[in-house]
Structures are given as structure tokens and as C-alpha cells.
Write a protein that holds these residues in place. Structure first.
Motif, PDB file in Angstrom:
ATOM      1  N   SER A  48       0.833  -1.214   0.000  1.00  0.00           N
ATOM      2  CA  SER A  48       0.000   0.000   0.000  1.00  0.00           C
ATOM      3  C   SER A  48       0.862   1.256   0.000  1.00  0.00           C
ATOM      4  N   LYS A  79      -4.768  -1.696   2.706  1.00  0.00           N
ATOM      5  CA  LYS A  79      -6.006  -1.622   1.938  1.00  0.00           C
ATOM      6  C   LYS A  79      -7.102  -2.468   2.580  1.00  0.00           C
ATOM      7  N   SER A  80      -6.714  -3.601   3.129  1.00  0.00           N
ATOM      8  CA  SER A  80      -7.699  -4.526   3.682  1.00  0.00           C
ATOM      9  C   SER A  80      -8.524  -3.903   4.799  1.00  0.00           C
ATOM     10  N   ASP A  92      -8.828  -5.125  -2.794  1.00  0.00           N
ATOM     11  CA  ASP A  92      -8.947  -3.667  -2.911  1.00  0.00           C
ATOM     12  C   ASP A  92     -10.029  -3.215  -3.882  1.00  0.00           C
ATOM     13  N   ASP A 104     -10.441  -0.446  -8.378  1.00  0.00           N
ATOM     14  CA  ASP A 104      -9.648  -0.759  -7.196  1.00  0.00           C
ATOM     15  C   ASP A 104      -9.057   0.506  -6.579  1.00  0.00           C
ATOM     16  N   ASP A 142      -5.823   2.180  -5.362  1.00  0.00           N
ATOM     17  CA  ASP A 142      -4.362   2.227  -5.348  1.00  0.00           C
ATOM     18  C   ASP A 142      -3.848   3.507  -4.706  1.00  0.00           C
TER      19      ASP A 142
END
Length: 197
Positions: free
Chosen positions: A13, A21-22, A97, A180, A182
Motif C-alpha cells: 500500500s 487496503k484490507s 482492494d 480498485d 491504489d
């Protein structure tokens, strides 16, 4: 249809300043919880990434070797963790993500009968493929992992390269379902936020 699932949750990340991200939130749930929900029909689930300590009962946890070795290595670790759980024909691979990935999973599962011999992967309407949202033949994916390991191509290897030998059909999924996170700009655009303390 029987399948297992591998949830990839082990990235650095780096473009999010290291915020996992989780653990980011979307619509009242973490991104990991949303990924687990999207894979809810799986017989067995494994999360590949740092140990979080708050996984639901029965969900396996493992880590790619070495840590942060990339998604191809994480897929290999996930397959290894599932090996003792029996072998359904299909394995679902999901990155953690994509907050709306549940919509993609339903579409992919419906397309699986009669699709490519080795599975299906998500694609947008403009043809952009997302290999980290797909159902793959367990046996074919294991062969691909073995071949990549034999040529030292797993660590920091490309997932597209890992899947290159598979007969996989791209399936157009609902718009936005594989968007997603990022960057923080991505998070803001998708309505994803840091969990409030």
C-alpha cells in the motif's frame, strides 16, 4: 458449483502511505470483509497477507514468501494453504482492494459453465482485463505456479505471465465492480475511507 477462494491482502500500500487496503472502509465494512463476502460461496477461503487476527472462523491465513513478493507469489501461497482442504475444480482469486467486486463475482460465476477450459477473468466494457478477479482451474493454476517457480518467475512476477498458458475467457462484468484502490484519489472517488477510531 464447488470452488475455493484466495483473497490477496499482502501488498505494501505504498501509494496509500502504508495504510493497509484490507482495513479501509466501504459502506460499513472493511475491504477485506467485502472480499470475504464476495467469496461467500467458497468451500474454503484463505487470506494471503499479514495476520490480522480478526478473520471469521474457518478462514485460513497464510503469507507469501518472502513477504511483499507480489500477487503471483501470493497466489502460490494461497494454493499451498488450500492443498490440505481437498481440491475443487475451481479456485476464485480476488484482490482485496475492489469494494464492489461482489457484483463481478456473481457475473463470473454465472459465465463459468461453458467458458474457457481453464476459467474466466473479469474485464471492463472497454476490454481492460483484471486477472485478480477470476475463477481458474485449480489444476491448471497449480501447473502454472509450478512452471513459474521452476523458472524463478514467481517472486515479483506478473500475474498475466503466470496465467499466460491458461485457456481463460475474459467476461465483461458490471461497470465499476473491479475498480480498485491504489491511491487516496481512488479511495475518494470510490467512497472508501479510513476506519474511524
Amino acid at each position: 458449483m464447488d470452488f475455493d477462494a484466495i483473497i490477496l491482502a499482502g501488498g505494501r500500500s505504498s501509494r496509500l502511505g502504508g495504510s493497509p487496503k484490507s482495513a479501509l472502509m466501504f459502506d460499513g465494512a472493511t475491504l477485506l470483509e467485502r472480499s470475504l463476502s464476495a467469496a461467500a460461496g467458497a468451500r474454503h477461503l484463505v487470506v494471503v497477507g499479514p495476520e490480522t487476527g480478526d478473520l471469521p472462523g474457518g478462514v485460513l491465513s497464510t503469507r507469501e514468501d518472502p513477504p511483499f513478493a507480489g500477487p503471483a507469489a501470493a497466489i502460490a501461497a494461497g494454493l499451498a494453504a488450500l492443498r490440505s482442504a481437498g481440491r475443487p475444480h475451481w479456485v476464485l482469486v480476488l484482490a482485496c482492494d475492489m469494494p464492489r467486486v461482489g457484483d463481478a463475482v456473481g457475473t463470473l460465476l454465472a459465465a463459468l459453465p461453458g467458458a474457457g477450459a481453464d476459467g474466466v477473468m473479469a474485464a471492463s466494457a472497454d476490454g481492460r482485463q483484471q486477472p485478480l478477479a477470476g475463477f481458474y482451474s485449480t489444476a491448471a493454476l497449480e501447473r502454472a505456479v509450478q512452471d513459474a517457480a521452476a523458472s524463478n518467475a514467481l517472486v515479483h512476477g506478473s500475474v498475466f505471465a503466470l496465467l499466460a498458458s491458461l485457456d481463460v475467457q475474459a467476461v465483461v462484468v458490471p461497470a465499476g465492480s473491479t475498480d480498485d484502490v491504489d491511491t487516496w484519489d481512488d479511495a475518494a472517488a470510490l467512497g472508501v475511507a479510513v476506519r474511524e477510531q
